[in-house]
Design a protein around this motif. Structure first.
Motif: not given
Length: 570
Positions: A302-306, A313-318, A344-355
């Motif tokens: 959260r700290y570094l997402a902001l 990082y925002a997506a990880m918080c979510q 409020a944090m930035p809009a989340p981006k898709p996290l890696p789920v295929n790797y």
């Protein structure tokens, strides 16, 4: 109700809150109010903890431990006592708490502070009664959180706070004296001490705090190219180090330290199972193979997402909010002390789920395909895991009865094209008579070590395991050659709670099964893992030299050398 039952029931009640109350979190990109709803939910949870922990405070004035708090073993100690001050500070400083500006709670906290002073050694240290005595690092663990408690109590403007703060300051300043000279045990202890010194220096600047922190920081941060810290402790100490380095970076104006935190957080995104648990199989500390979610990482993400406006990082918080819920409340003081975290944090981006991701310094490979994943591990007797939703194969082990040392473990995990290779080579010699001129006159065997005896009839055993991905899962090819007729057994260790199909239960063995042929299935809450084909040439599952069985549902495949068999998981 006796006290231990109370502890058990209270803990159980609190632990159910994250599941029931996860909806209290706002989506990470929603506009937050001055006191966001998720923070109010944590404050209410903290109130429950305050009410519970106060019951363990010694209130008899004649008791030598007056003001201190007992742990679950009835031992009064500084850490449990400190916990009352920390939780109490969160409460009396929060308008949303039913203990806001509570003078009664403040008096209990003051008694706790006086007990801390009483139990503190002349050198400023405290004891961790389970293992460490006159311990600088354990003093640091308390000081870094109690300085935050000090600022929250001060901010609360609770009537009578001045007296309590004076007592708490006495403990903290004495602790600072210890932190300025004392030693450590582990890599992360250095950063614990530095973080505590940074906290102290923010309230009571002292050149000795800065000088001592510079000494430890001069050893450089112990992060490798994978993004992992030395202890590889993904559930406990890696996230702790992230939090500590943020504190040190802010306290001593060293923003470059945040690069190590970012590197670790970037790596950690690939250490997440589909169900939100963290991979702990390669840890070098007590959290090895522990089951846990990522609540300990919420603050650094959260700290570094902001700070960085980082959507990943925002997506990880979510994700952590969804899977860990109110368990992030263990760091409520961090969120109360820094109101920038309320934004409020930035809009989340898709996290890696295929790797497919290799971490060579950790001897670990991570493969994830949507709702299933697999972990390959070197230097570990449990060298393969496979998870599909709720169905979890938490480890595969292999052992033979080769001279009592046949538990398979490979030093290296080598990538060869689309296959990963694990190898173990063993020797089993016999020993000839000792050289005549060096025989011990008293016949003491220990004085005639095997190192200097000629060997003969040397037996050899080589095991090669090839692991590869298939269209809808993974496969393991095991080949053992060398000495013939050596019994061996493969263990497939599943997480408890599910049901098997296609297996034969082994008599007089708890939750142990044979897969004699064909395919077996393990199912839990709608998710299934299929595995096979089976082979069972004997029923000896307690081979000499093998590790003790794990208390979990275990499927065995057995045979003799030379042995070659492929197991597929899907």
């Amino acid at each position: 109700m006796n006290r231990r039952k109370f502890v058990k029931k209270t803990t159980a009640a609190i632990c159910t809150l994250p599941i029931a109350s996860a909806v209290a979190f706002n989506p990470v990109n929603r506009k937050m109010q001055k006191m966001p709803e998720w923070l109010e939910a944590l404050i209410k949870q903290n109130d429950i903890g305050v009410e519970a922990i106060r019951k363990f405070q010694i209130k008899e004035t004649a008791d030598p431990a007056y003001g201190g708090l007992m742990d679950s073993f009835d031992v009064v100690n500084p850490h449990t006592t400190s916990a009352l001050i920390q939780a109490g500070a969160n409460a009396i400083s929060s308008p949303a708490s039913r203990f806001f500006q509570s003078e009664e709670l403040l008096r209990d906290m003051d008694l706790a502070a006086l007990y801390l002073i009483k139990t503190q050694h002349a050198d400023g240290t405290i004891d961790l009664l389970s293992t460490n005595f006159h311990s600088t690092p354990d003093t640091g663990f308390l000081v870094k959180r109690l300085v935050t408690a000090y600022t929250l109590i001060q901010k609360s403007e609770t009537k009578g706070a001045g007296k309590m703060l004076a007592n708490l300051k006495t403990f903290l300043i004495r602790g600072g004296n210890a932190l300025s000279v004392g030693g450590v045990h582990t890599p992360n202890h250095r950063w614990v001490v530095c973080a505590a010194l940074a906290k102290l220096n923010s309230l009571w600047p002292d050149p000795k705090y800065v000088a001592r922190a510079e000494q430890w920081l001069g050893e450089h941060i112990d992060i490798d190219q994978d993004g992992q810290y030395n202890e590889k402790s993904t559930f406990i100490y890696s996230s702790l180090t992230d939090r500590l380095l943020i504190t040190v970076a802010n306290g001593f104006n060293k923003p470059e330290l945040l690069d190590s935190v970012r590197k670790n957080l970037d790596m950690t995104m690939f250490y997440v199972h589909p169900n939100g648990e963290i991979v702990t199989d390669a840890s070098g500390r007590q959290d090895k193979a522990l089951i846990g979610t990522l609540e300990n990482y919420y603050y650094p993400y959260r700290y570094l997402a902001l700070k960085d406006q980082n959507g990943l990082y925002a997506a990880m918080c979510q994700m952590i909010e969804k899977t860990a819920g109110l368990k992030i409340g263990g760091f409520l003081d961090y969120y109360l002390a820094d109101e920038t975290l309320w934004k409020a944090m930035p809009a989340p981006k898709p996290l890696p789920v295929n790797y497919v991701k290799t971490f060579p310094n950790s001897g670990l490979v991570r493969i994830r395909r949507g709702n299933w994943d697999s972990t390959l591990i070197a230097n570990n007797p449990s060298w393969f895991t496979f998870m599909k939703g709720n169905a979890v194969l938490q480890g595969v082990r292999l052992a033979s009865s080769f001279f009592g040392k046949g538990q398979f473990q490979s030093e290296k995990l080598e990538e060869k094209g689309k296959t990963w290779e694990l190898i173990q080579t063993l020797e089993g010699p016999y020993f000839q008579p000792y050289p005549k001129d060096f025989i011990s006159k008293d016949g003491d065997w220990e004085k005639m070590p095997r190192l200097f005896r000629p060997v003969s009839e040397v037996q050899n055993l080589e095991t090669k395991i090839l692991i590869s991905e298939t269209e809808n899962g993974m496969q393991i090819e095991i080949e053992t050659t060398g000495t013939e007729r050596v019994p061996l057994a493969v263990e497939l260790i599943f997480r408890p709670g599910g049901t098997f199909k296609g297996l034969t239960q082994i008599e007089n063995a708890k939750d142990s099964w044979l897969l004699k042929e064909g395919t077996g299935t393990y199912s839990l809450n709608g998710d299934s893992i299929s595995f096979g084909p089976g082979i069972a040439l004997h029923k000896n599952i307690a081979l000499r030299g093998a590790l003790p069985p794990v208390e979990a549902p275990t499927v065995f495949l057995t045979g003799f050398t030379p042995f070659k068999h492929t197991i597929r998981f899907s």
